[in-house]
Design a protein around this motif. Structure first.
Motif, PDB file in Angstrom:
ATOM      1  N   LYS A 138       0.934  -1.271  -0.243  1.00  0.00           N
ATOM      2  CA  LYS A 138       0.005  -0.064  -0.167  1.00  0.00           C
ATOM      3  C   LYS A 138       0.787   1.498  -0.217  1.00  0.00           C
ATOM      4  O   LYS A 138       0.511   2.287  -0.723  1.00  0.00           O
ATOM      5  N   ALA A 139       1.956   1.085   0.659  1.00  0.00           N
ATOM      6  CA  ALA A 139       3.051   2.401   0.822  1.00  0.00           C
ATOM      7  C   ALA A 139       3.467   2.641  -0.580  1.00  0.00           C
ATOM      8  O   ALA A 139       3.708   3.805  -1.148  1.00  0.00           O
ATOM      9  N   LEU A 140       3.995   1.483  -1.249  1.00  0.00           N
ATOM     10  CA  LEU A 140       4.477   1.668  -2.402  1.00  0.00           C
ATOM     11  C   LEU A 140       3.511   2.172  -3.572  1.00  0.00           C
ATOM     12  O   LEU A 140       3.664   3.152  -4.412  1.00  0.00           O
ATOM     13  N   GLU A 141       2.232   1.739  -3.442  1.00  0.00           N
ATOM     14  CA  GLU A 141       1.203   2.413  -4.230  1.00  0.00           C
ATOM     15  C   GLU A 141       0.869   3.878  -4.065  1.00  0.00           C
ATOM     16  O   GLU A 141       1.011   4.773  -5.170  1.00  0.00           O
ATOM     17  N   GLU A 142       0.574   4.278  -2.859  1.00  0.00           N
ATOM     18  CA  GLU A 142       0.524   5.599  -2.523  1.00  0.00           C
ATOM     19  C   GLU A 142       1.916   6.468  -2.892  1.00  0.00           C
ATOM     20  O   GLU A 142       1.794   7.647  -3.610  1.00  0.00           O
ATOM     21  N   LEU A 143       3.162   6.008  -2.815  1.00  0.00           N
ATOM     22  CA  LEU A 143       4.434   6.693  -3.077  1.00  0.00           C
ATOM     23  C   LEU A 143       4.379   6.936  -4.593  1.00  0.00           C
ATOM     24  O   LEU A 143       4.788   7.900  -5.123  1.00  0.00           O
TER      25      LEU A 143
END
Length: 467
Positions: free
Chosen positions: A318-323
């Protein structure tokens, strides 16, 4: 309520994607504010196509509908041409990378193992073997700094032991500590290993036994029966000593860099083709025990990746997607348009720490930096994954043009959903078979420079992730 919780993801998880801290050994100056400003301004000009949000599939739905991410077939080469390395997509990254490489070239040593190489190794590495305890204490940050751009082969084993916290800085304690920890590990073997045949441990041991041959199947070293027996012991003992997670597929890969590095302490030739039966029993025991303890140190920092439902991986994906949605909205919207879920390709990136995407030599170089970074495996890895994805933006976006040209040239009448399906498969095939087989230190150095830039800009700044 779930949507509200999702929106508060970054506020609840203050440490994701990482907190900004001094980066030991970042061999480049802080980013030029003017360059950074220009970079952000140029990115903001990208026209994003407004898209309807697609309901994301759950982790368990993904788990039920995907094939084994660690099949041997994943390692087979697809018929992709290996494009020449594209420079990073910003003036900032180019300036940063140039500085990293310039400093790195000054620190590199010749690869031959000989007594003469000692004079070529940076002074901080000489400290490892020659300095007093007081000097070691004063130079601990120097060790991390010089390790960040890569550790010379000659001193990598002892450096990794120090950086992982397995080997004490006090030189007088090292010999006794290693002896005690090695004896302790083989005490675990005597106490627990026979229990692998007991009913409540059979499933764990069976899965380990299945996964071991899948570990780097193209490298002869890991197909040797003696090496596979060592890996089985390491993984089984770790699993029963960590019942909260137990053994999970992917942990088997994490042993290999440590095993190769500690093996290189006794081998001057090509390690990947070395026959370990040529080593003494004492040497093999030392390599096995040190690999176990250093892998355990690594997993202590990312164990939530492997507990029930693997919540650490879900958060990191999820963090990768947001970044990515903030640093390259065009790529992010491209995935949304063709219904590509980040979980479908980034799950393996997080679970295996990119080990299935990179040659082993590149993984070892990458881990030099991870062990030099505060929370390198748990947080800095996120920025490396983001930089790795954006590295392939041209190929990702060209996949759409390729599929469109194919349909036009063949003059095939297909509905739009059929086109989406074709492109979805093409994107996933690309993302799961990225052509990195010829990568080396230069490519990893550029990747790390871009990751450092992303961390510098986005870490500890959750508002950058708001849409």
């Amino acid at each position: 309520m779930a949507a509200e919780n999702s929106k508060q993801f970054w506020k609840r998880s203050a440490k994701l994607p990482g907190s900004i801290q001094p980066v030991y050994g970042a061999q480049h100056p802080p980013l030029d504010p003017q360059l950074t400003k220009n970079f952000i301004k140029e990115r903001s000009k990208v026209n994003a196509v407004p898209l309807k949000n697609k309901k994301a599939s759950s982790f368990h739905e993904f788990a039920r509908n995907t094939s084994d991410a660690w099949d041997i077939g994943d390692d087979e080469e697809e018929d992709f041409s290996s494009p020449s390395f594209q420079t990073l997509n910003s003036k900032v990254a180019l300036a940063t990378a140039a500085q990293v490489l310039e400093n790195h070239s000054k620190l590199r040593v010749k690869p031959e193992r000989s007594q003469s190489t000692t004079s070529e190794i940076p002074a901080s590495y000489k400290v490892i073997k020659s300095s007093s305890d007081a000097q070691l204490s004063r130079n601990s940050n120097e060790l991390r700094k010089y390790s960040w751009p890569g550790v010379p082969r000659e001193v990598r084993p002892v450096t990794w032991r120090l950086l992982s916290g397995y080997l004490p800085a006090n030189t007088e304690r090292r010999k006794l500590t290693l002896q005690r920890k090695r004896e302790e590990y083989f005490g675990f073997i005597e106490q627990y290993y026979d229990s692998r045949n007991e009913e409540h441990h059979q499933d764990t041991y069976r899965q380990i036994h299945i996964d071991i041959p899948r570990t780097n199947p193209l490298i002869p070293l890991f197909q040797q029966p003696l090496v596979q027996e060592i890996f089985e012991r390491i993984l089984f003992i770790w699993a029963i000593r960590h019942p909260a997670s137990g053994y999970v597929q992917g942990i088997n890969d994490l042993v290999t860099p440590f095993f190769v590095v500690f093996l290189s302490e006794y081998v001057e030739e090509d390690v990947e083709n070395f026959d370990v039966t040529n080593l003494s029993q004492d040497m093999l025991r030392s390599i096995e025990a040190d690999s176990f303890w250093c892998m355990s140190k690594l997993l202590d920092g990312i164990q939530d990746n492997y507990t029930f439902a693997q919540p650490g991986i879900q958060k990191k994906v999820k963090a990768l997607e947001e970044l990515v949605s903030r640093i390259d909205e065009q790529v992010h919207n491209h995935f949304r348009r063709y219904e590509v879920e980040y979980l479908q390709f980034a799950f393996r990136w997080m679970n295996n720490l990119l080990m299935r995407e990179l040659p082993l030599r590149c993984t070892i170089r990458l881990w030099d930096t991870y062990q030099s970074e505060p929370e390198g495996f748990s947080h800095f890895h996120l920025y490396v994954c983001a930089a790795f994805l954006i590295k392939w933006r041209k190929e990702i976006l060209d996949e759409e043009d390729f599929q469109r040209r194919m349909l036009v040239d063949q003059r095939v009448s297909r509905d739009f959903q059929g086109f989406l399906k074709v492109n979805w498969k093409g994107l996933l095939m690309l993302l799961q078979n990225l052509p990195t087989i010829h990568w080396g230190n230069e490519e990893i150095g550029l990747l790390l420079a871009e990751a450092y830039r992303l961390k510098y800009m986005f870490a500890d700044a959750p508002n950058h992730y708001r849409r």
